[in-house]
Design a protein around this motif. Structure first.
Motif, PDB file in Angstrom:
ATOM      1  N   UNK A  84      30.019  54.740 -60.987  1.00 28.08           N
ATOM      2  CA  UNK A  84      31.112  55.208 -60.141  1.00 28.08           C
ATOM      3  C   UNK A  84      32.478  54.688 -60.532  1.00 28.08           C
ATOM      4  N   UNK A  85      32.538  53.675 -61.372  1.00 25.63           N
ATOM      5  CA  UNK A  85      33.855  53.086 -61.652  1.00 25.63           C
ATOM      6  C   UNK A  85      34.136  52.976 -63.148  1.00 25.63           C
ATOM      7  N   UNK A  86      35.413  52.943 -63.457  1.00 26.25           N
ATOM      8  CA  UNK A  86      35.897  52.553 -64.780  1.00 26.25           C
ATOM      9  C   UNK A  86      36.661  51.245 -64.566  1.00 26.25           C
ATOM     10  N   UNK A  87      36.244  50.208 -65.260  1.00 22.84           N
ATOM     11  CA  UNK A  87      36.890  48.907 -65.138  1.00 22.84           C
ATOM     12  C   UNK A  87      38.201  48.955 -65.913  1.00 22.84           C
ATOM     13  N   UNK A  88      39.304  48.951 -65.187  1.00 23.73           N
ATOM     14  CA  UNK A  88      40.624  49.074 -65.801  1.00 23.73           C
ATOM     15  C   UNK A  88      41.280  47.702 -65.858  1.00 23.73           C
ATOM     16  N   UNK A  89      41.442  47.188 -67.062  1.00 23.50           N
ATOM     17  CA  UNK A  89      42.015  45.858 -67.249  1.00 23.50           C
ATOM     18  C   UNK A  89      43.533  45.966 -67.207  1.00 23.50           C
ATOM     19  N   UNK A  90      44.139  45.266 -66.248  1.00 25.93           N
ATOM     20  CA  UNK A  90      45.585  45.353 -66.048  1.00 25.93           C
ATOM     21  C   UNK A  90      46.369  44.899 -67.273  1.00 25.93           C
ATOM     22  N   UNK A  91      47.556  45.490 -67.435  1.00 21.96           N
ATOM     23  CA  UNK A  91      48.391  45.185 -68.594  1.00 21.96           C
ATOM     24  C   UNK A  91      48.870  43.731 -68.602  1.00 21.96           C
ATOM     25  N   UNK A  92      48.808  43.058 -67.447  1.00 26.01           N
ATOM     26  CA  UNK A  92      49.239  41.657 -67.363  1.00 26.01           C
ATOM     27  C   UNK A  92      48.208  40.691 -67.942  1.00 26.01           C
ATOM     28  N   UNK A  93      46.987  41.198 -68.201  1.00 28.94           N
ATOM     29  CA  UNK A  93      45.927  40.337 -68.749  1.00 28.94           C
ATOM     30  C   UNK A  93      46.112  40.200 -70.261  1.00 28.94           C
ATOM     31  N   UNK A  94      46.217  38.964 -70.736  1.00 30.44           N
ATOM     32  CA  UNK A  94      46.411  38.718 -72.162  1.00 30.44           C
ATOM     33  C   UNK A  94      45.064  38.650 -72.884  1.00 30.44           C
ATOM     34  N   UNK A  95      44.991  39.210 -74.083  1.00 29.62           N
ATOM     35  CA  UNK A  95      43.725  39.143 -74.833  1.00 29.62           C
ATOM     36  C   UNK A  95      43.389  37.713 -75.214  1.00 29.62           C
ATOM     37  N   UNK A  96      42.157  37.316 -74.960  1.00 24.74           N
ATOM     38  CA  UNK A  96      41.713  35.963 -75.267  1.00 24.74           C
ATOM     39  C   UNK A  96      40.198  35.897 -75.249  1.00 24.74           C
ATOM     40  N   UNK A  97      39.653  34.721 -75.526  1.00 23.17           N
ATOM     41  CA  UNK A  97      38.203  34.569 -75.632  1.00 23.17           C
ATOM     42  C   UNK A  97      37.485  34.854 -74.313  1.00 23.17           C
ATOM     43  N   UNK A  98      38.077  34.414 -73.196  1.00 20.29           N
ATOM     44  CA  UNK A  98      37.416  34.635 -71.902  1.00 20.29           C
ATOM     45  C   UNK A  98      37.355  36.120 -71.570  1.00 20.29           C
ATOM     46  N   UNK A  99      38.449  36.822 -71.821  1.00 19.30           N
ATOM     47  CA  UNK A  99      38.470  38.257 -71.563  1.00 19.30           C
ATOM     48  C   UNK A  99      37.498  38.981 -72.486  1.00 19.30           C
ATOM     49  N   UNK A 100      37.455  38.599 -73.732  1.00 23.46           N
ATOM     50  CA  UNK A 100      36.542  39.223 -74.686  1.00 23.46           C
ATOM     51  C   UNK A 100      35.092  39.057 -74.240  1.00 23.46           C
ATOM     52  N   UNK A 101      34.759  37.861 -73.761  1.00 20.20           N
ATOM     53  CA  UNK A 101      33.392  37.600 -73.282  1.00 20.20           C
ATOM     54  C   UNK A 101      33.050  38.505 -72.092  1.00 20.20           C
ATOM     55  N   UNK A 102      34.004  38.666 -71.175  1.00 17.45           N
ATOM     56  CA  UNK A 102      33.765  39.524 -70.006  1.00 17.45           C
ATOM     57  C   UNK A 102      33.570  40.978 -70.426  1.00 17.45           C
ATOM     58  N   UNK A 103      34.362  41.421 -71.384  1.00 17.36           N
ATOM     59  CA  UNK A 103      34.234  42.802 -71.864  1.00 17.36           C
ATOM     60  C   UNK A 103      32.871  43.025 -72.515  1.00 17.36           C
ATOM     61  N   UNK A 104      32.412  42.048 -73.287  1.00 16.94           N
ATOM     62  CA  UNK A 104      31.097  42.151 -73.925  1.00 16.94           C
ATOM     63  C   UNK A 104      29.992  42.263 -72.874  1.00 16.94           C
ATOM     64  N   UNK A 105      30.087  41.436 -71.835  1.00 14.93           N
ATOM     65  CA  UNK A 105      29.074  41.455 -70.779  1.00 14.93           C
ATOM     66  C   UNK A 105      29.097  42.764 -69.999  1.00 14.93           C
ATOM     67  N   UNK A 106      30.295  43.250 -69.684  1.00 20.28           N
ATOM     68  CA  UNK A 106      30.412  44.508 -68.936  1.00 20.28           C
ATOM     69  C   UNK A 106      29.842  45.667 -69.748  1.00 20.28           C
ATOM     70  N   UNK A 107      30.118  45.678 -71.047  1.00 19.01           N
ATOM     71  CA  UNK A 107      29.605  46.751 -71.894  1.00 19.01           C
ATOM     72  C   UNK A 107      28.081  46.704 -71.951  1.00 19.01           C
TER      73      UNK A 107
END
Length: 406
Positions: A84-107
């Motif tokens: 039901x959802x598309x996870x939209x990462x806000x433009x204020x979020x900077x690319x980094x290791x923590x964000x990358x890990x979350x994206x991997x898990x969500x995928x």
């Protein structure tokens, strides 16, 4: 505090509805950007879990929902169905290791991920295997930058580009030519070109019926005769009056019986729905849904106001996108239709209380909560009732689209 929400359509290259972006804000005086992204996202979760179902807003389409890094780390997306959802990462979020890990898990969990208001940086390449959609603001991004993005994602064909703030047909065509797959904005609700479009005999019959049902004293015999000379129209009336929407105990078998059972208010709604559906058959279906939502929302505002004819308010909302449907100025459209003077004044001259309703409705569509607050106060409406009227309108429009599509 009251719960505020709106939705904005996202269309594909064929102008079919692909998804909605859900825009949630908290209250009249505590509107975005005075609350941070974490709180705004929390309100989405709270609302979808306790206040209403996502189906109410989305139907069978996915919803883009903004997430900050903090809400991603707190695993908020997992509280919502991945279908039901598309996870939209806000433009204020900077690319980094923590964000990358979350994206991997969500995928891995099967979620669709989008980058909002994308600002191109080489570091994002590490994220491309997990990103499905990149949203680009057409008004702040140059053609050169867009070409750089296209080159950067060339090795990742699964990534689709979404153009934001597409407000005109020319902008839509430009984005199409540049290879965008999805388009967010209200370009479909504006005339594509200014040209006269003649109404067919069937449409003129519906216009005649709209006029007859707008009279204070409805001539049932005359209206019955109009229906009886149009087999297709009669069939649609009987099918509509027998639909599950009305939960009738017994089936309706005659034209006159259907007219009596529906009554003037429901008959007027049916005719305006059918008229709009007929002349918008070659337009995006979302244009029809938007017309329906405006009609029901306007009717709800009239009921809250207490001093405005709700039938006229409904018809004003339904007719408000006729310029886009017929691709000609609204003044020209109104000359063709035998509608009440107040409706024409509201749509052509933007005067009168019906025009004030339309202004408030447009504020909702664009999630302009500050202007919404001002309009609600000026109209003297109960501030806690207006969101409910909008939610009801959205749900009703979804139901009507299903009924008309059967």
């Amino acid at each position: 505090m009251y719960f505020y929400a709106a939705r904005q359509p996202i269309l594909d290259r064929n102008k079919n509805l692909y998804a909605y972006e859900l825009l949630f804000r908290d209250g009249i005086n505590n509107v975005f950007p005075e609350i941070d992204g974490d709180e705004a996202t929390s309100r989405i979760i709270e609302g979808s879990q306790f206040s209403y179902g996502l189906d109410d807003f989305l139907g069978d389409k996915p919803g883009f929902i903004n997430f900050t890094l903090d809400t991603l780390l707190k695993k908020y997306p997992s509280m919502l169905p991945k279908e039901q959802i598309v996870v939209e990462i806000l433009e204020t979020v900077q690319p980094g290791k923590r964000l990358l890990s979350e994206c991997q898990q969500l995928k891995e969990q099967g979620y669709t991920i989008a980058l909002d208001d994308y600002i191109h940086q080489n570091v994002w390449r590490h994220f491309y295997p997990y990103i499905d959609i990149i949203k680009i603001d057409l008004r702040t991004t140059t053609s050169e930058t867009i070409n750089l993005v296209k080159e950067a994602i060339a090795d990742f064909p699964h990534i689709k580009l979404l153009a934001e703030k597409v407000e005109t047909f020319a902008e839509f065509q430009q984005a199409m030519d540049m290879g965008f797959s999805y388009f967010q904005g209200f370009f479909f609700s504006l005339p594509e070109m200014m040209q006269a479009k003649a109404l067919s005999p069937a449409q003129m019959t519906l216009a005649e019926l709209l006029y007859e049902t707008s009279k204070t004293e409805m001539d049932l015999q005359k209206i019955t005769q109009v229906f009886e000379r149009d087999v297709s129209l009669s069939y649609k009336l009987l099918r509509y009056s027998n639909s599950a929407i009305f939960k009738r105990r017994a089936e309706i078998e005659t034209i006159k019986q259907a007219l009596v059972v529906l009554g003037q208010v429901e008959l007027k709604k049916f005719l305006s729905l059918l008229f709009t559906a007929q002349i918008s058959s070659d337009k995006p279906a979302e244009l029809m849904r938007m017309s329906m939502t405006r009609a029901r929302f306007s009717e709800g505002l009239a009921q809250l106001h207490g001093k405005v004819d709700s039938g006229k308010a409904f018809l004003t909302g339904m007719m408000s996108l006729m310029d886009a449907i017929l691709d000609e100025p609204i003044a020209s459209v109104m000359q063709k239709l035998p509608l009440a003077k107040e409706i024409k004044e509201a749509l052509v001259e933007q005067t009168g209380i019906l025009a004030d309703f339309m202004s408030l409705i447009k504020c909702y569509e664009s999630a302009d909560w500050a202007k919404s607050a001002t309009a609600i106060a000026q109209l003297g409406l109960a501030v806690d009732k207006v969101p409910d009227a909008y939610h009801t309108a959205v749900q009703w429009a979804n139901e009507q689209m299903k009924a008309l599509g059967d």
